[in-house]
Enzyme design. Structure first.
Site: not given
Ligand code: DGL
Length: 266
Positions: A11-12, A74, A155, A187, A189
């Site tokens: 993931d990012s 992600c 984050e 997402c 996150h």
């Molecule tokens: N966790 C990521 C997603 O599911 C990306 C969040 C990001 O880096 O903008 O899209």
């Protein structure tokens, strides 16, 4: 391919840890190698070309670590880089995205008519959820909203705070999400703020737990491929492209004290 090899997940940043933790919970024998591309965070505001470039480099790194499967944990990378990864490395190992299992699970329930989707700007602009849901059931209405502040907010550790409350309320009260019966956290996150989202809806909207759905899918796929690890020796490894204290703290939150976090360029 040996079933004792690790599963590669990326993931990012910390978002994919929600998926990694769900996989670790239902598959306690599996060893995980996690890559958080913190140097390029957030992916949600990057171009599809940049996201493809980061994703293929990370996938090659995970292959160099002898992974038996890659999970793109992600939504943004799943939206833009899944086909590229399938094409480039799909003959070497199975590649899992986080969108298809969630859409399949949602549609199979046959109870949702107005589905809300929140995600990064890039995921929402790709319209991938609406088009995949329409392919399976065109009668389902999909209402999508980009919520670009949420991933950076999470984050940065703003969870259960006045700031997160204000931002979440302001997004969820958007007319675009009016009258939804379910909400996809598109997402990885966002499961970290699931409680706050549930508080906003007070039980009137089903919040789709995407991390668990993806973990179940990984389980099914490994079972079908006879790749489930039966031995109990596992030590997860965590890599980041840019070391941050908050990433280390989040990893400890999910996986306890004994984590090995390394900085790795790709
Ligand atoms: N966790 C990521 C997603 O599911 C990306 C969040 C990001 O880096 O903008 O899209």
């Amino acid at each position: 391919m040996s079933s004792s090899l690790p599963i590669g997940i990326f993931d990012s940043g910390i978002g994919g840890l929600t998926v990694a933790a769900a996989i670790s919970k239902i598959l306690p024998n599996e060893q995980l190698i996690y890559f958080g591309d913190t140097a390029h965070l957030p992916y949600g505001d990057k171009s599809p070309e940049a996201i493809k470039d980061y994703s293929i480099k990370i996938a090659r790194f995970l292959i160099s670590q002898d992974c038996k499967m890659i999970v793109i944990a992600c939504n943004t990378a799943s939206s833009h880089a899944y086909f590229l990864l399938k094409e480039e490395i799909g003959n070497l190992l199975p590649v899992i995205n986080v969108i298809d299992p969630v859409v399949a699970s949602l549609v199979s329930k046959k109870k949702y008519r107005n589905v809300g989707v929140i995600g990064t700007r890039s995921t929402i602009q790709s319209d991938i959820y609406a088009s995949k849901i329409a392919l399976s059931d065109p009668s389902i209405e999909v209402r999508s909203l980009a919520t670009p502040l949420l991933a950076p907010m999470i984050e940065e550790g703003f969870i259960n705070s006045n700031i997160s409350f204000t931002i979440i309320n302001s997004y969820l009260s958007s007319p675009k999400l009016k009258n939804i019966d379910s909400l996809v956290l598109a997402c990885t996150h966002y499961p970290l703020i699931k409680t706050e989202i549930e508080q906003y809806y007070q039980g009137n909207v089903d919040i789709i737990n995407t991390a668990e759905i993806v973990a179940d899918h990984v389980n099914d796929k490994l079972t079908a491929l006879h790749l489930l690890n039966t031995s109990k020796t596992r030590q997860h490894r965590f890599y980041v492209s840019d070391y941050t204290k908050s990433f280390e703290e989040s990893t400890r939150y999910f996986f306890g004290k004994e984590i090995h976090l390394k900085q790795q360029d790709v």
